[in-house]
Write a protein that holds these residues in place. Sequence first.
Motif, PDB file in Angstrom:
ATOM      1  N   THR A   1       1.596  -0.496 -81.309  1.00  0.00           N
ATOM      2  CA  THR A   1       2.393  -1.675 -80.968  1.00  0.00           C
ATOM      3  C   THR A   1       3.840  -1.493 -81.420  1.00  0.00           C
ATOM      4  O   THR A   1       4.770  -1.863 -80.701  1.00  0.00           O
ATOM      5  CB  THR A   1       1.788  -2.927 -81.619  1.00  0.00           C
TER       6      THR A   1
ATOM      7  N   TRP B   1      10.009  -1.269 -75.002  1.00  0.00           N
ATOM      8  CA  TRP B   1      10.290  -2.437 -74.162  1.00  0.00           C
ATOM      9  C   TRP B   1      11.628  -3.091 -74.483  1.00  0.00           C
ATOM     10  O   TRP B   1      12.057  -3.992 -73.751  1.00  0.00           O
ATOM     11  CB  TRP B   1       9.170  -3.460 -74.302  1.00  0.00           C
TER      12      TRP B   1
ATOM     13  N   SER C   1      13.772 -12.436 -62.462  1.00  0.00           N
ATOM     14  CA  SER C   1      12.414 -12.520 -61.920  1.00  0.00           C
ATOM     15  C   SER C   1      11.919 -11.158 -61.452  1.00  0.00           C
ATOM     16  O   SER C   1      10.760 -10.799 -61.667  1.00  0.00           O
ATOM     17  CB  SER C   1      12.370 -13.512 -60.763  1.00  0.00           C
TER      18      SER C   1
ATOM     19  N   LEU D   1      10.972  -9.038 -64.419  1.00  0.00           N
ATOM     20  CA  LEU D   1       9.703  -9.505 -64.976  1.00  0.00           C
ATOM     21  C   LEU D   1       8.525  -9.068 -64.113  1.00  0.00           C
ATOM     22  O   LEU D   1       7.492  -8.625 -64.631  1.00  0.00           O
ATOM     23  CB  LEU D   1       9.732 -11.032 -65.112  1.00  0.00           C
ATOM     24  N   ILE D   2       8.668  -9.152 -62.808  1.00  0.00           N
ATOM     25  CA  ILE D   2       7.597  -8.724 -61.907  1.00  0.00           C
ATOM     26  C   ILE D   2       7.349  -7.229 -62.035  1.00  0.00           C
ATOM     27  O   ILE D   2       6.198  -6.777 -62.104  1.00  0.00           O
ATOM     28  CB  ILE D   2       7.934  -9.114 -60.451  1.00  0.00           C
TER      29      ILE D   2
ATOM     30  N   ALA E   1       7.872  -5.435 -64.606  1.00  0.00           N
ATOM     31  CA  ALA E   1       7.302  -5.160 -65.924  1.00  0.00           C
ATOM     32  C   ALA E   1       5.833  -5.562 -66.016  1.00  0.00           C
ATOM     33  O   ALA E   1       5.040  -4.874 -66.659  1.00  0.00           O
ATOM     34  CB  ALA E   1       8.095  -5.889 -66.996  1.00  0.00           C
ATOM     35  N   ILE E   2       5.440  -6.643 -65.368  1.00  0.00           N
ATOM     36  CA  ILE E   2       4.087  -7.173 -65.534  1.00  0.00           C
ATOM     37  C   ILE E   2       3.109  -6.632 -64.495  1.00  0.00           C
ATOM     38  O   ILE E   2       1.926  -6.497 -64.786  1.00  0.00           O
ATOM     39  CB  ILE E   2       4.125  -8.716 -65.517  1.00  0.00           C
ATOM     40  N   THR E   3       3.569  -6.285 -63.321  1.00  0.00           N
ATOM     41  CA  THR E   3       2.682  -5.832 -62.253  1.00  0.00           C
ATOM     42  C   THR E   3       1.790  -4.652 -62.653  1.00  0.00           C
ATOM     43  O   THR E   3       0.594  -4.674 -62.340  1.00  0.00           O
ATOM     44  CB  THR E   3       3.492  -5.495 -60.988  1.00  0.00           C
TER      45      THR E   3
ATOM     46  N   LEU F   1       0.369  -4.030 -65.330  1.00  0.00           N
ATOM     47  CA  LEU F   1      -0.707  -4.481 -66.201  1.00  0.00           C
ATOM     48  C   LEU F   1      -1.922  -4.944 -65.398  1.00  0.00           C
ATOM     49  O   LEU F   1      -3.051  -4.906 -65.884  1.00  0.00           O
ATOM     50  CB  LEU F   1      -0.216  -5.618 -67.104  1.00  0.00           C
ATOM     51  N   PHE F   2      -1.709  -5.396 -64.156  1.00  0.00           N
ATOM     52  CA  PHE F   2      -2.794  -5.877 -63.318  1.00  0.00           C
ATOM     53  C   PHE F   2      -3.348  -4.801 -62.390  1.00  0.00           C
ATOM     54  O   PHE F   2      -4.296  -5.062 -61.659  1.00  0.00           O
ATOM     55  CB  PHE F   2      -2.316  -7.069 -62.475  1.00  0.00           C
TER      56      PHE F   2
END
Length: 85
Positions: free
Chosen positions: A31, A38, A55, A58-59, A61-63, A65-66
């Motif tokens: 971590t 990051w 936005s 953020l998209i 960065a997070i996409t 993860l899914f």
Amino acid sequence: MGDFTLANFQALLRPLYASAFLENRRAQLYTAILRYDWLPLAYAMIRARRAWCRSLILIVAITPLFLGEVVRTYSGLSCWVAADF
């Protein structure tokens, strides 16, 4: 085990507790390393002037993860479709 004795601390040296402690330390180190990974992304989000740019960052960065969940979902779906034919 309810009292404050040396036996409680000796119980922490059991292999189960020692391995859990080491896994926890490894996760903390991972971590800490990722935190520095990051920071530039967080800085870019703060400095972005337009809302759509924040936005988008953020998209992006997070996409990822899914991604694993999406692949597992569609791989299971193809098995169900193939079973019907």
